[in-house]
Enzyme design. Structure first.
Site, short mmCIF file in Angstrom:
data_model
loop_
_atom_site.label_atom_id
_atom_site.label_comp_id
_atom_site.label_asym_id
_atom_site.label_seq_id
_atom_site.Cartn_x
_atom_site.Cartn_y
_atom_site.Cartn_z
N LYS A 71 -8.32 2.08 3.36
CA LYS A 71 -8.77 3.43 3.02
C LYS A 71 -10.29 3.46 3.03
CE LYS A 71 -4.60 4.26 0.29
NZ LYS A 71 -4.04 4.47 -1.07
N ARG A 73 -33.82 8.55 4.96
CA ARG A 73 -32.54 9.06 4.48
C ARG A 73 -31.36 8.30 5.10
NH1 ARG A 73 -30.44 9.47 0.56
NH2 ARG A 73 -32.39 10.39 -0.11
N GLU A 91 6.18 -4.46 1.40
CA GLU A 91 6.09 -3.63 0.19
C GLU A 91 7.48 -3.43 -0.39
OE1 GLU A 91 3.67 0.27 -0.29
OE2 GLU A 91 5.71 0.88 0.19
N LYS A 143 5.79 -1.15 5.08
CA LYS A 143 5.79 -0.20 3.98
C LYS A 143 7.06 0.66 4.04
CE LYS A 143 1.83 1.65 2.85
NZ LYS A 143 1.57 0.98 1.55
N ASP A 145 4.86 -2.31 -5.44
CA ASP A 145 4.35 -0.94 -5.46
C ASP A 145 4.78 -0.22 -6.73
OD1 ASP A 145 3.07 1.38 -4.40
OD2 ASP A 145 5.02 2.15 -3.80
#
Length: 354
Positions: free
Chosen positions: A198, A163, A259, A230, A280
Site C-alpha cells: 500500500k 520544495r 492468508e 488472499k 487476518d
C-alpha cells in the site's frame, strides 16, 4: 535581465537503464548536459558513472536503492514543479550569479530518511557550484532544531529545487518516524513490523527504504517476488489448499504466504508446505492459539486490527511479523524546513517557502 526559456533549463535527460545494464546514449540518466558525454560513450556506459555524482550514486546503491530510479524521480519532481516553465519568483528576485548556503533543519523530533535522495533532487537542478555537508545519516533519530544537511549552490537552484526535495524528504522521514514508533513498541519481543504494497505509485522503493530506516522489515517489493494467496484467490481457485497447489505447480521456486481468517484453515495450509501464514483479523487470543498450533512449522504474520496500543499484545504471542499498511499509506510527514543562511550576519535565517 532576460528570463531563461524552458529549453535553457539545465535538467539532464531522464534515463531508462538500471545499474549493471548497458545503456545507449538516451539511457542511464545521461543527456547532452551530462559531464560524461552521454551519447558519445555508446552502449558500454555504466549508468553509475554519469547522471548523478558517482559518490552519491554509490551511497544510494549501498542503501539498496537504484541510483537511476532515484534520478528519474528527482527529474519528475522538478519537472512537475516547473511545468514546462521556470520558477518565476526566483528568476525575478534572485541575481543569476548569487550563491548561498541552505540548511535542512528538523522542525520536530523524529527519524530521518531520504537525505541522499534530497541531495539527488537538488543536484539535477544545480548547474555549477554544489557542495554538501552531511550532519546526520538516514535512520538517525533527530530533535527539533537539529541541522540535517547543508547545501551550498547557486541561490536560484536552491530555491527552485527546495520544495521538491522537501516533499520527498519530509514524506520519507514521516514513514521512518512512524515505523520507528512500532519498532520501539516491539523491541525485545522477537516480532518485527512489516510494510505492505500500500505505497504511493512510483515511490514504492523509496517508501520501503524509509521503512528500513525506521527499523521495519520489507514485505515483497512486487507481485513477482513471492506469492500471497488472499481471500479472492481462494474464492477463484475453489479453496485455500487448491490455490496453494496451483501456485506451487506454476512457480515451484517462489515463496508462498497464505492468508487465513480461521484457525481450522491453518492445518491444511501447513500440510501443503506454506512458508508463511498471514493471520487476518485474529484477536491476540486467537493469535496465541495459532502460534501454538503451528509450533514453528511456518512463519506467522498478523494483519488487521493492529494499533500501537495493542501491538505488544500481538507480539507477545510469539508471532513473527505485524503487517502494518499504515506505515506507507497514512504516515504524516516529518516537518523539515530549508533555510537560507543570512551569511552577512554569520548565522542561519530565512523561512521555508510554500
Amino acid at each position: 535581465m532576460t528570463s531563461p526559456t524552458p529549453d535553457e533549463l539545465p535538467l539532464l535527460q531522464i534515463g531508462f537503464g538500471r545499474p549493471g545494464e548497458a545503456v545507449n546514449g538516451t539511457g542511464g540518466g545521461c543527456g547532452d548536459a551530462c559531464g560524461c558525454g552521454g551519447a558519445d560513450d555508446g552502449p558500454d556506459l555504466d549508468p553509475l558513472e554519469c547522471g548523478l555524482d558517482p559518490d552519491l550514486a554509490a551511497l544510494l546503491a549501498d542503501a539498496g536503492l537504484d541510483p537511476v530510479q532515484v534520478e528519474d524521480i528527482a527529474h519528475m519532481a522538478i519537472e512537475e514543479d516547473l511545468d514546462q516553465g521556470v520558477d518565476v519568483t526566483t528568476v525575478a528576485t534572485i541575481p543569476e550569479d548569487a550563491v548561498a548556503t541552505a540548511d535542512f533543519t528538523a522542525r520536530e523530533a523524529g527519524t530521518v530518511a531520504g537525505l541522499r535522495i534530497a541531495e539527488a533532487v537538488l543536484s539535477v537542478v544545480c548547474t555549477e557550484e554544489f557542495e554538501v555537508e552531511r550532519h546526520v545519516e538516514d535512520g538517525d533519530r533527530v530533535e527539533a532544531g537539529q541541522r540535517l544537511l547543508s547545501v551550498r549552490a547557486r541561490t536560484r537552484d536552491l530555491l527552485t529545487g527546495e520544495r521538491s526535495a522537501l516533499n520527498i524528504l519530509c514524506r520519507l522521514s514521516g514513514v521512518a518516524t512512524a515505523t520507528r514508533a512500532w519498532a520501539d513498541v516491539l523491541q525485545g519481543t522477537g516480532a518485527a513490523v512489516r510494510d505492505t504494497r500500500k505505497t504511493t505509485p512510483g515511490l514504492r522503493a523509496l517508501e520501503k527504504y524509509a521503512v528500513r530506516c525506521g527499523d521495519g522489515v520489507n514485505h515483497r517489493m512486487s507481485l513477482s517476488d513471492a506469492a500471497l494467496i488472499k481471500d479472492n484467490h481462494v474464492i477463484a481457485a475453489g479453496g485455500v489448499a487448491e490455490a496453494f497447489k496451483r501456485v506451487r505447480e506454476e512457480f515451484p521456486g517462489v515463496p508462498i504466504e497464505v492468508e487465513v481468517d480461521r484457525l481450522d484453515q491453518i492445518e491444511p495450509v501447513l500440510a501443503e508446505g506454506a512458508d508463511l501464514i498471514l493471520l487476518d483479523n485474529f484477536t491476540p487470543e486467537q493469535t496465541a492459539e495459532a502460534v501454538a498450533l503451528v509450533a514453528g512449522r511456518a512463519k506467522l504474520e498478523s494483519s488487521g486490527r493492529l494499533t500501537l496500543a495493542n501491538a505488544r499484545a500481538y507480539a507477545d504471542t510469539g508471532v513473527d511479523y505485524l503487517a502494518v499498511g499504515a506505515l506507507t499509506h497514512s504516515s504524516p510527514i516529518l516537518d523539515i524546513g530549508l533555510d537560507l543562511r543570512d551569511e552577512a550576519r554569520g548565522g542561519a535565517g530565512g523561512q521555508e517557502r510554500d
